[in-house]
Design a protein around this motif. Structure first.
Motif, PDB file in Angstrom:
ATOM      1  N   MET A  86      59.876 -94.032  42.210  1.00  0.00           N
ATOM      2  CA  MET A  86      58.671 -93.295  42.627  1.00  0.00           C
ATOM      3  C   MET A  86      58.560 -92.008  41.812  1.00  0.00           C
ATOM      4  SD  MET A  86      57.791 -91.734  46.360  1.00  0.00           S
ATOM      5  CE  MET A  86      57.401 -93.243  47.185  1.00  0.00           C
ATOM      6  N   GLN A  87      57.382 -91.754  41.266  1.00  0.00           N
ATOM      7  CA  GLN A  87      57.164 -90.552  40.455  1.00  0.00           C
ATOM      8  C   GLN A  87      55.956 -89.783  40.995  1.00  0.00           C
ATOM      9  OE1 GLN A  87      58.780 -89.083  37.925  1.00  0.00           O
ATOM     10  NE2 GLN A  87      60.411 -90.594  38.177  1.00  0.00           N
ATOM     11  N   PRO A  88      56.030 -88.458  41.032  1.00  0.00           N
ATOM     12  CA  PRO A  88      54.847 -87.678  41.456  1.00  0.00           C
ATOM     13  C   PRO A  88      53.762 -87.691  40.380  1.00  0.00           C
ATOM     14  CG  PRO A  88      56.656 -86.211  40.887  1.00  0.00           C
ATOM     15  CD  PRO A  88      57.192 -87.605  40.746  1.00  0.00           C
ATOM     16  N   SER A  89      52.511 -87.486  40.799  1.00  0.00           N
ATOM     17  CA  SER A  89      51.402 -87.333  39.832  1.00  0.00           C
ATOM     18  C   SER A  89      51.528 -85.996  39.126  1.00  0.00           C
ATOM     19  CB  SER A  89      50.038 -87.359  40.509  1.00  0.00           C
ATOM     20  OG  SER A  89      50.009 -88.237  41.572  1.00  0.00           O
ATOM     21  N   ARG A  90      52.001 -85.012  39.889  1.00  0.00           N
ATOM     22  CA  ARG A  90      52.295 -83.720  39.264  1.00  0.00           C
ATOM     23  C   ARG A  90      53.253 -82.959  40.170  1.00  0.00           C
ATOM     24  NH1 ARG A  90      48.445 -79.552  41.128  1.00  0.00           N
ATOM     25  NH2 ARG A  90      47.061 -80.664  42.530  1.00  0.00           N
ATOM     26  N   SER A  91      53.956 -82.017  39.555  1.00  0.00           N
ATOM     27  CA  SER A  91      54.916 -81.233  40.323  1.00  0.00           C
ATOM     28  C   SER A  91      55.008 -79.845  39.720  1.00  0.00           C
ATOM     29  CB  SER A  91      56.289 -81.917  40.326  1.00  0.00           C
ATOM     30  OG  SER A  91      56.759 -82.044  39.009  1.00  0.00           O
ATOM     31  N   GLY A  92      55.562 -78.931  40.480  1.00  0.00           N
ATOM     32  CA  GLY A  92      55.696 -77.567  39.992  1.00  0.00           C
ATOM     33  C   GLY A  92      56.608 -76.791  40.916  1.00  0.00           C
ATOM     34  N   THR A  93      56.688 -75.499  40.664  1.00  0.00           N
ATOM     35  CA  THR A  93      57.480 -74.648  41.548  1.00  0.00           C
ATOM     36  C   THR A  93      56.682 -73.382  41.851  1.00  0.00           C
ATOM     37  OG1 THR A  93      58.543 -73.550  39.667  1.00  0.00           O
ATOM     38  CG2 THR A  93      59.748 -75.388  40.636  1.00  0.00           C
ATOM     39  N   VAL A  94      56.965 -72.798  43.008  1.00  0.00           N
ATOM     40  CA  VAL A  94      56.461 -71.464  43.350  1.00  0.00           C
ATOM     41  C   VAL A  94      57.682 -70.689  43.826  1.00  0.00           C
ATOM     42  CG1 VAL A  94      55.004 -70.136  44.915  1.00  0.00           C
ATOM     43  CG2 VAL A  94      54.135 -72.249  43.926  1.00  0.00           C
ATOM     44  N   GLU A  95      57.918 -69.536  43.225  1.00  0.00           N
ATOM     45  CA  GLU A  95      59.129 -68.753  43.501  1.00  0.00           C
ATOM     46  C   GLU A  95      60.383 -69.615  43.331  1.00  0.00           C
ATOM     47  OE1 GLU A  95      59.007 -65.659  43.688  1.00  0.00           O
ATOM     48  OE2 GLU A  95      56.999 -65.143  44.398  1.00  0.00           O
TER      49      GLU A  95
ATOM     50  N   PRO B 197      56.962 -94.270  52.792  1.00  0.00           N
ATOM     51  CA  PRO B 197      56.736 -93.566  51.518  1.00  0.00           C
ATOM     52  C   PRO B 197      57.134 -92.093  51.575  1.00  0.00           C
ATOM     53  CG  PRO B 197      54.736 -94.731  52.218  1.00  0.00           C
ATOM     54  CD  PRO B 197      55.750 -94.928  53.293  1.00  0.00           C
ATOM     55  N   THR B 198      57.064 -91.488  52.761  1.00  0.00           N
ATOM     56  CA  THR B 198      57.490 -90.087  52.890  1.00  0.00           C
ATOM     57  C   THR B 198      59.000 -89.974  52.655  1.00  0.00           C
ATOM     58  OG1 THR B 198      55.768 -89.776  54.560  1.00  0.00           O
ATOM     59  CG2 THR B 198      57.453 -88.064  54.419  1.00  0.00           C
ATOM     60  N   ILE B 199      59.741 -90.899  53.257  1.00  0.00           N
ATOM     61  CA  ILE B 199      61.204 -90.915  53.087  1.00  0.00           C
ATOM     62  C   ILE B 199      61.556 -91.145  51.609  1.00  0.00           C
ATOM     63  CG2 ILE B 199      63.329 -92.156  53.733  1.00  0.00           C
ATOM     64  CD1 ILE B 199      62.132 -90.485  55.999  1.00  0.00           C
ATOM     65  N   GLU B 200      60.794 -92.056  50.982  1.00  0.00           N
ATOM     66  CA  GLU B 200      61.075 -92.350  49.564  1.00  0.00           C
ATOM     67  C   GLU B 200      60.764 -91.144  48.672  1.00  0.00           C
ATOM     68  OE1 GLU B 200      58.886 -95.958  48.994  1.00  0.00           O
ATOM     69  OE2 GLU B 200      60.354 -97.110  50.149  1.00  0.00           O
ATOM     70  N   ALA B 201      59.692 -90.436  48.994  1.00  0.00           N
ATOM     71  CA  ALA B 201      59.347 -89.236  48.214  1.00  0.00           C
ATOM     72  C   ALA B 201      60.407 -88.150  48.432  1.00  0.00           C
ATOM     73  CB  ALA B 201      57.965 -88.734  48.618  1.00  0.00           C
ATOM     74  N   ALA B 202      60.935 -88.062  49.667  1.00  0.00           N
ATOM     75  CA  ALA B 202      61.999 -87.083  49.944  1.00  0.00           C
ATOM     76  C   ALA B 202      63.260 -87.443  49.160  1.00  0.00           C
ATOM     77  CB  ALA B 202      62.290 -87.035  51.439  1.00  0.00           C
ATOM     78  N   ARG B 203      63.479 -88.736  48.965  1.00  0.00           N
ATOM     79  CA  ARG B 203      64.625 -89.179  48.171  1.00  0.00           C
ATOM     80  C   ARG B 203      64.460 -88.733  46.718  1.00  0.00           C
ATOM     81  NH1 ARG B 203      65.143 -94.869  49.909  1.00  0.00           N
ATOM     82  NH2 ARG B 203      65.764 -94.008  51.906  1.00  0.00           N
ATOM     83  N   TRP B 204      63.231 -88.791  46.230  1.00  0.00           N
ATOM     84  CA  TRP B 204      62.951 -88.315  44.862  1.00  0.00           C
ATOM     85  C   TRP B 204      63.312 -86.827  44.765  1.00  0.00           C
ATOM     86  CZ3 TRP B 204      59.913 -84.450  42.895  1.00  0.00           C
ATOM     87  CH2 TRP B 204      59.744 -84.441  41.501  1.00  0.00           C
TER      88      TRP B 204
END
Ligand SMILES: O=C(O)CCC(=O)C(=O)O
Ligand SMILES: [Fe+2]
Length: 188
Positions: free
Chosen positions: A1-10, A69-76
């Motif tokens: 599973m890959q995000p469409s986009r990701s980033g960081t804040v602080e 899918p939430t659990i799988e995204a948390a695994r990512w």
């Protein structure tokens, strides 16, 4: 599973996932939510407790199609942090035009909890607003997530954030389904 986009804040991570489920399943969940028991008792912060908004608590989130899918995204997420996460609370927020959703954090800085927010709507027009905003320590919005149907945004709950209410021309309820996840030690 890959995000469409990701980033960081602080320095804290946020990731946006799209198309994890067929839109038909999101539409069905939307339809269920329109007939669910919302109560006006959800407060964003202790100092805004006189301005509650509508939410519906869900006791058995495992039965929902958005759970796995939430659990799988948390695994990512866990691939980077080395943490495993489990859901400890689930509920759906409702906002309509004129409502206020206050900026808040969902956990303390050292708790490393995750929040997963699903945008549950059959359709969404950009003119309807309703974005979720993420702020740095200077309260400057650094990351924006448009409420596209079926989208999941997963983030470190210590990031200051707020949902924005929909605009006057929006005829749709703005539902964000929230999963709160905590790190835990899986037994071997
Ligand atoms: O509705 C949103 O965009 C934000 C919801 C939220 O932050 C929460 O439920 O903790
Ligand atoms: Fe939140």
């Amino acid at each position: 599973m890959q995000p469409s986009r990701s980033g960081t804040v602080e320095g804290r991570p946020i990731a946006v996932f799209d198309d994890l489920l067929p839109l038909e399943q999101i539409r069905q969940l939307f339809s269920v939510l329109t007939r669910s028991g919302f109560t006006k008792d959800e407060a964003a912060r202790s100092d805004t407790s006189q301005f509650t908004h509508w939410a519906a608590n869900v006791d058995q989130p495992e039965v929902l199609p958005i759970f796995k899918p939430t659990i799988e995204a948390a695994r990512w997420f866990g691939q980077t942090s080395g943490r495993a996460y489990r859901v400890y609370r689930s509920y759906c927020n409702y906002a309509g035009f004129g409502d206020v959703l206050f900026t808040h954090t969902d956990c303390l800085p050292d708790q490393h909890e995750l929040t997963g927010l699903w945008f549950i709507a059959p359709e969404w027009d950009v003119e309807w607003g309703g974005e979720t905003l993420f702020f740095n320590e200077d309260k400057d919005a650094e990351f924006v997530v448009s409420p596209r149907p079926g989208r999941l945004v997963l983030f470190d709950g210590a990031i200051l954030h707020a949902g924005r209410p929909p605009s006057r021309i929006c005829h749709m309820p703005r539902y964000t389904f929230a999963f709160k996840l905590e790190p835990y030690q899986p037994s071997r």
